[in-house]
Design an enzyme around this catalytic site. Structure first.
Site, PDB file in Angstrom:
ATOM      1  N   ASP A  74       0.852  -1.203   0.000  1.00 49.82           N
ATOM      2  CA  ASP A  74       0.000   0.000   0.000  1.00 49.82           C
ATOM      3  C   ASP A  74       0.886   1.252   0.000  1.00 49.82           C
ATOM      4  O   ASP A  74       0.845   2.073   0.914  1.00 49.82           O
ATOM      5  CB  ASP A  74      -0.953  -0.003   1.199  1.00 49.82           C
ATOM      6  CG  ASP A  74      -0.220   0.088   2.545  1.00 49.82           C
ATOM      7  OD1 ASP A  74      -0.828   0.631   3.497  1.00 49.82           O
ATOM      8  OD2 ASP A  74       0.943  -0.347   2.633  1.00 49.82           O
ATOM      9  N   ASP A 118       6.821   1.030   1.832  1.00 52.39           N
ATOM     10  CA  ASP A 118       6.480   0.009   0.826  1.00 52.39           C
ATOM     11  C   ASP A 118       7.346   0.200  -0.415  1.00 52.39           C
ATOM     12  O   ASP A 118       7.825  -0.765  -1.018  1.00 52.39           O
ATOM     13  CB  ASP A 118       5.017   0.132   0.397  1.00 52.39           C
ATOM     14  CG  ASP A 118       4.028   0.034   1.532  1.00 52.39           C
ATOM     15  OD1 ASP A 118       3.885   1.019   2.269  1.00 52.39           O
ATOM     16  OD2 ASP A 118       3.425  -1.036   1.675  1.00 52.39           O
ATOM     17  N   ASN A 148      -2.419   2.895   3.399  1.00 52.10           N
ATOM     18  CA  ASN A 148      -1.849   4.232   3.609  1.00 52.10           C
ATOM     19  C   ASN A 148      -2.641   5.304   2.873  1.00 52.10           C
ATOM     20  O   ASN A 148      -2.696   6.453   3.290  1.00 52.10           O
ATOM     21  CB  ASN A 148      -0.410   4.278   3.079  1.00 52.10           C
ATOM     22  CG  ASN A 148       0.558   3.637   4.030  1.00 52.10           C
ATOM     23  OD1 ASN A 148       0.471   3.831   5.240  1.00 52.10           O
ATOM     24  ND2 ASN A 148       1.461   2.835   3.500  1.00 52.10           N
ATOM     25  N   THR A 158       2.750  -6.036   2.951  1.00 46.44           N
ATOM     26  CA  THR A 158       3.259  -4.926   3.775  1.00 46.44           C
ATOM     27  C   THR A 158       2.183  -3.859   3.997  1.00 46.44           C
ATOM     28  O   THR A 158       2.491  -2.682   4.201  1.00 46.44           O
ATOM     29  CB  THR A 158       4.497  -4.279   3.110  1.00 46.44           C
ATOM     30  OG1 THR A 158       4.090  -3.682   1.860  1.00 46.44           O
ATOM     31  CG2 THR A 158       5.602  -5.279   2.887  1.00 46.44           C
ATOM     32  N   PHE A 172      -1.055  -0.248  12.552  1.00 44.00           N
ATOM     33  CA  PHE A 172      -1.966   0.215  11.506  1.00 44.00           C
ATOM     34  C   PHE A 172      -2.409  -0.879  10.538  1.00 44.00           C
ATOM     35  O   PHE A 172      -3.601  -1.019  10.252  1.00 44.00           O
ATOM     36  CB  PHE A 172      -1.319   1.371  10.722  1.00 44.00           C
ATOM     37  CG  PHE A 172      -2.166   1.812   9.562  1.00 44.00           C
ATOM     38  CD1 PHE A 172      -1.892   1.362   8.278  1.00 44.00           C
ATOM     39  CD2 PHE A 172      -3.265   2.630   9.764  1.00 44.00           C
ATOM     40  CE1 PHE A 172      -2.687   1.744   7.206  1.00 44.00           C
ATOM     41  CE2 PHE A 172      -4.071   3.015   8.701  1.00 44.00           C
ATOM     42  CZ  PHE A 172      -3.782   2.570   7.414  1.00 44.00           C
ATOM     43  N   ASN A 173      -1.474  -1.658   9.982  1.00 47.80           N
ATOM     44  CA  ASN A 173      -1.845  -2.636   8.950  1.00 47.80           C
ATOM     45  C   ASN A 173      -2.848  -3.661   9.469  1.00 47.80           C
ATOM     46  O   ASN A 173      -3.708  -4.127   8.727  1.00 47.80           O
ATOM     47  CB  ASN A 173      -0.610  -3.389   8.436  1.00 47.80           C
ATOM     48  CG  ASN A 173       0.271  -2.528   7.549  1.00 47.80           C
ATOM     49  OD1 ASN A 173      -0.182  -1.516   7.026  1.00 47.80           O
ATOM     50  ND2 ASN A 173       1.517  -2.921   7.409  1.00 47.80           N
ATOM     51  N   HIS A 189       9.686   0.275   7.978  1.00 48.80           N
ATOM     52  CA  HIS A 189       8.978  -0.948   8.373  1.00 48.80           C
ATOM     53  C   HIS A 189       9.006  -2.026   7.278  1.00 48.80           C
ATOM     54  O   HIS A 189       9.455  -3.135   7.492  1.00 48.80           O
ATOM     55  CB  HIS A 189       7.502  -0.630   8.646  1.00 48.80           C
ATOM     56  CG  HIS A 189       7.248   0.435   9.649  1.00 48.80           C
ATOM     57  ND1 HIS A 189       7.336   0.239  11.011  1.00 48.80           N
ATOM     58  CD2 HIS A 189       6.876   1.722   9.485  1.00 48.80           C
ATOM     59  CE1 HIS A 189       7.019   1.357  11.637  1.00 48.80           C
ATOM     60  NE2 HIS A 189       6.739   2.272  10.739  1.00 48.80           N
ATOM     61  N   ASP A 190       8.473  -1.693   6.117  1.00 48.56           N
ATOM     62  CA  ASP A 190       8.134  -2.734   5.145  1.00 48.56           C
ATOM     63  C   ASP A 190       9.352  -3.434   4.564  1.00 48.56           C
ATOM     64  O   ASP A 190       9.291  -4.623   4.241  1.00 48.56           O
ATOM     65  CB  ASP A 190       7.283  -2.129   4.019  1.00 48.56           C
ATOM     66  CG  ASP A 190       5.949  -1.619   4.544  1.00 48.56           C
ATOM     67  OD1 ASP A 190       5.386  -0.699   3.933  1.00 48.56           O
ATOM     68  OD2 ASP A 190       5.478  -2.147   5.573  1.00 48.56           O
TER      69      ASP A 190
HETATM   70  O1  RIB Z   1       2.515   0.522  10.806  1.00 46.83           O
HETATM   71  C1  RIB Z   1       3.423   0.555   9.722  1.00 46.83           C
HETATM   72  C2  RIB Z   1       2.771   0.119   8.464  1.00 46.83           C
HETATM   73  O2  RIB Z   1       1.716   1.017   8.170  1.00 46.83           O
HETATM   74  C3  RIB Z   1       3.706   0.168   7.235  1.00 46.83           C
HETATM   75  O3  RIB Z   1       3.362  -0.869   6.353  1.00 46.83           O
HETATM   76  C4  RIB Z   1       3.406   1.496   6.606  1.00 46.83           C
HETATM   77  O4  RIB Z   1       3.579   1.471   5.173  1.00 46.83           O
HETATM   78  C5  RIB Z   1       1.954   1.668   6.937  1.00 46.83           C
HETATM   79  O5  RIB Z   1       1.230   0.970   5.936  1.00 46.83           O
HETATM   80 CA    CA Z   2       2.789  -0.463   4.058  1.00 41.55          CA
END
Ligand code: RIB
Ligand code: CA
Length: 317
Positions: free
Chosen positions: A10, A15, A39, A130, A171-172, A245-246
């Site tokens: 996303d 990403d 996102n 991701t 979040f994801n 993160h991703d």
């Molecule tokens: O919490 C981090 C995640 O949320 C990552 O994948 C970032 O791209 C957002 O999507």
């Molecule tokens: Ca992401």
């Protein structure tokens, strides 16, 4: 033999770096990219995925558009999907990017995942989501046999001590907790590359200097992504340096020793008033549930950034 992966993304600045790492590392064969709303709204995350794929030369692989909304819950639109998110109004604010050089695959993301996995050998593909897990949940419900044919799922999401969208949820996972609950409960092995791991993957000033020193157009794009992403992280989460993160999920596939993981029982809460979207994680067996998944715990910081710098150099050559 390079490991074949399907990246479900996303974009999203981190990403984008995950796509770059997958395309730029010889241990990975980036077989397909699928998009999901997260996102930003689906139209923007899909467009961003195609622009980044064009930028890094991933132009001869199928790219398919995925789920526009979560399975059950309402879409999160509190500023983290429309304008105002850490990724900006476009979802990938910052440097100019090329227009997509490819057409979208006509299939849905779920159908593309099913078709590739069912046509391949058992264990041929690793799924690397991701973003929210809506596409994977849809694919496994449409074709349950993919669960036994996928080598593993390596997911950037969740966390066992912290959340970032609520006190309990990352979040994801929060964005589609019902989808995440199904994916984490299925019989494949999910490696949760959660915030406890990814918050170790910060782009420090020394890392930024290494990337700038590459001195190519691509390294300048990455540097500008980190500028924008870093500003968002500083203002929203008061973190001095942004966690990428991703890319940690891709790094886990490339070199498991760089992203150390431990066996755990992991389940996603979908009923709690305050804990909805929590990835409840048990490393001890206290609850009597069998270890069903893995949780990433320790990052080799220097080796991780070596992978990123190496990928940028390879794609810049
Ligand atoms: O919490 C981090 C995640 O949320 C990552 O994948 C970032 O791209 C957002 O999507
Ligand atoms: Ca992401």
């Amino acid at each position: 033999m390079p490991q074949k992966i399907i990246l479900d993304v996303d974009p999203g600045h981190d990403d984008a770096i995950a796509i770059l790492l997958a395309q730029g590392n010889p241990e990975i064969e980036l077989a397909a990219i699928t998009s999901v709303a997260g996102n930003q709204v689906l139209e923007k995350t899909t467009y961003n995925a195609m622009r980044v794929a064009t930028l890094v030369g991933a132009t001869n692989i199928p790219i398919a558009r995925g789920a526009e909304f979560p399975l059950v819950r309402e879409q999160i639109t509190d500023g983290s999907v429309d304008a105002g998110s850490v990724h900006g109004v476009t979802g990938l604010d910052g440097p100019e990017l090329p227009e997509p050089s490819m057409e979208l695959d006509p299939r849905s993301a779920a159908q593309l995942i099913i078709d590739l996995v069912m046509a391949g050998e058992p264990g041929e593909y690793t799924l690397v989501p991701t973003g929210p897990l809506t596409n994977l949940a849809l694919a496994m419900r449409l074709e349950p046999r993919i669960v036994g044919r996928v080598k593993e799922v390596v997911h950037m999401g969740g966390g066992y001590t912290i959340g970032n969208a609520t006190a309990a949820a990352e979040f994801n996972v929060l964005a589609d907790a019902e989808a995440a609950a199904a994916v984490y409960a299925a019989d494949w092995t999910v490696t949760m590359v959660g915030l406890d791991l990814t918050h170790q993957a910060i782009a420090t000033p020394e890392v930024r200097d290494r990337i700038r020193a590459i001195g190519t157009d691509l390294s300048r794009v990455v540097d500008e992504w980190l500028d924008f992403f870093g500003a968002g992280y500083e203002s929203v989460w008061k973190m001095p340096y942004p966690p990428i993160h991703d890319a940690c999920a891709v790094a886990r596939v490339i070199a498991p020793e760089v992203v150390h993981s431990e066996e755990a029982w992991i389940a996603v809460e979908t009923k709690g008033q305050w804990t909805y979207g929590e990835t409840v994680t048990d490393f001890t067996g206290t609850g009597g549930q069998p270890f069903n998944n893995l949780a990433a715990t320790k990052l080799d910081f220097d080796a991780f950034w070596d992978l990123i710098v190496d990928a940028i150099k390879r794609l810049s050559a």
